[in-house]
Design a protein around this motif. Structure first.
Motif, short mmCIF file in Angstrom:
data_model
loop_
_atom_site.label_atom_id
_atom_site.label_comp_id
_atom_site.label_asym_id
_atom_site.label_seq_id
_atom_site.Cartn_x
_atom_site.Cartn_y
_atom_site.Cartn_z
N LEU A 119 20.87 20.78 101.61
CA LEU A 119 19.51 21.26 100.90
C LEU A 119 20.01 22.40 99.89
N LYS A 120 19.48 22.36 98.83
CA LYS A 120 19.50 23.57 97.68
C LYS A 120 17.92 23.70 97.26
N ALA A 121 17.70 24.80 97.49
CA ALA A 121 16.26 25.14 97.10
C ALA A 121 16.22 26.38 95.73
N MET A 122 15.47 26.05 94.88
CA MET A 122 15.44 26.79 93.65
C MET A 122 13.75 26.92 93.21
N LEU A 123 13.85 28.32 92.50
CA LEU A 123 12.58 28.61 92.13
C LEU A 123 12.45 27.95 90.80
N GLU A 124 11.29 27.95 89.91
CA GLU A 124 11.17 27.32 88.73
C GLU A 124 12.11 27.66 87.47
N ASP A 125 12.46 29.08 87.69
CA ASP A 125 13.26 29.34 86.87
C ASP A 125 14.76 29.15 87.06
N GLY A 126 14.95 28.33 88.03
CA GLY A 126 16.38 27.91 88.32
C GLY A 126 17.13 28.85 89.43
#
Length: 406
Positions: A119-126
């Motif tokens: 898993l890699k989780a990111m916000l909308e800004d990356g």
């Protein structure tokens, strides 16, 4: 009150979406302290893990991360390549796109299996907020973010996919301090690594059962903090199912005691969630199950009294709260609730007395008291008086019928 377990811990990067949030701080004392007996001002250092923490409302957004690197695949891909995206729920709030194909539809994992993902989780800004090379959870048990629980079952073995999710299926309006702001959408890069049947509950050791039940309970606490009481109830029910399952393994007395402790915590938490949803009968049952094991459990007594009060049963609720107060005389929360109920009960009795007075045509208190001495005392059961009234009215009706016939 004696300490009975650890507070839920802060979420760590290694357990993305597990929801083991930070325990309530002194700030939580400002949030409805009297409502659910969750925070006791005079015992700030006391362990209160039997109760779900209060909702952590008003948490400020996390500051921008200075080390965040832009992601090559951001949430904007969903708008750029709409034909490649699967709208999982049909609402546009949860979408999935395959990046690397898997081994075929026959390799989809099933609900109830233990799955392992990268898993890699990111916000909308990356900004990367989670990275886990091997996150394992039970599919369908809501052990992780709903976005993962809903989408991983659609993956093929070995498939890598991009998931773009609205905050509703991630950390919601609360966010996750300090790195996920409130109402933050997430982009999740997921690879399905393995899927296997969950272990047989009957073959778990006492220690394994305690650990598994505690994980489900802590997940319920996370949902309670998010004000998602339906999912909290689901997690507590799963934990209780684990504890109550039959076993082919002998447990030590200490393991039996630990299982009972977890069971009591889950039932208390379950009652709290049921109260939030106004499921009074279910909450009453949960409280009674706690009191069967621990008749002096203050939290269960308090909640039982509160359930009965919500049902208007003040006469039954008051002695239960008095019993709780006797066990902990300095508890301000119980004091406040008891005072409120005593007043409501007195008001209720005054209303009933006035109603009976009007129904029976009794003179007001301002009338001549000396002439009332020979009348029936008010201690006579009301059902006798109502019965006599009904008989009298029946006689009048019969006389009218006879007169009509003549």
């Amino acid at each position: 009150m004696a300490s009975s377990g650890e507070e839920p811990r802060s979420g760590s990067p290694g357990r993305a979406g597990t929801g083991t949030e930070a325990a309530p701080t002194a700030d939580a004392a400002q949030l409805d302290t009297a409502e659910d007996f969750e925070v006791l001002e005079e015992e700030e250092e006391e362990d209160l893990s039997e109760l779900p923490p209060l909702e952590d409302v008003g948490r400020p957004p996390a500051p921008p991360r200075g080390d965040a690197q832009p992601s090559e695949r951001g949430g904007g891909d969903a708008a750029e390549d709409p034909q490649e995206w699967l709208d999982v729920l049909g609402s546009g709030l949860l979408k999935k796109k395959t990046l690397v194909p898997g081994q075929g539809v026959d390799t989809h994992p099933r609900k109830g299996q233990d799955v392992t993902i990268r898993l890699k989780a990111m916000l909308e800004d990356g900004s990367v907020v989670e990275e886990n090379p091997a996150l394992t959870f039970t599919l369908g048990d809501c052990d992780v973010l709903q976005a993962l629980d809903l989408c991983v079952q659609l993956l093929e073995m070995g498939e890598t996919a991009l998931i773009v999710s609205d905050a509703k299926y991630c950390y919601g309006a609360q966010g996750r301090s300090p790195d996920v702001p409130p109402n933050a959408a997430l982009t999740l890069e997921v690879e399905l690594l393995a899927a296997r049947d969950a272990p047989d509950l009957e073959l778990l050791s006492g220690k394994e059962k305690v650990e598994l039940a505690n994980r489900k309970r802590e997940r319920g606490n996370f949902f309670y903090q998010q004000a998602d009481y339906v999912l909290a109830i689901n997690s507590y029910d799963i934990a209780l199912k684990v504890i109550g399952s039959s076993s082919k393994v002998d447990f030590s007395p200490n393991e039996e005691a630990e299982l009972l402790d977890v069971k009591v915590k889950c039932l208390n938490n379950l009652a709290a969630s049921q109260l939030k949803l106004d499921h009074y009968e279910a909450a009453l049952k949960s409280c009674n199950l706690v009191l069967e094991h621990q008749p002096g459990n203050i939290k269960a007594l308090f909640r039982k009294g509160k359930v009965l009060a919500q049902q208007g049963e003040y006469r039954e609720a008051i002695p239960i709260l008095k019993a709780a107060l006797k066990l902990e005389p300095s508890n301000k929360t119980i004091h406040a609730e008891l005072s409120k109920l005593v007043k409501k009960h007195a008001d209720q009795k005054n209303v009933e007395t006035e109603m009976y007075r009007k129904m029976l045509g009794n003179p007001s208190a301002a009338g001549a008291p000396g002439k009332c001495k020979d009348k029936l005392p008010w201690s006579i059961p009301w059902k006798w008086l109502f019965g006599a009234t009904a008989i009298a009215l029946g006689g009048v009706a019969l006389s009218v019928v006879i007169a009509a016939r003549n």
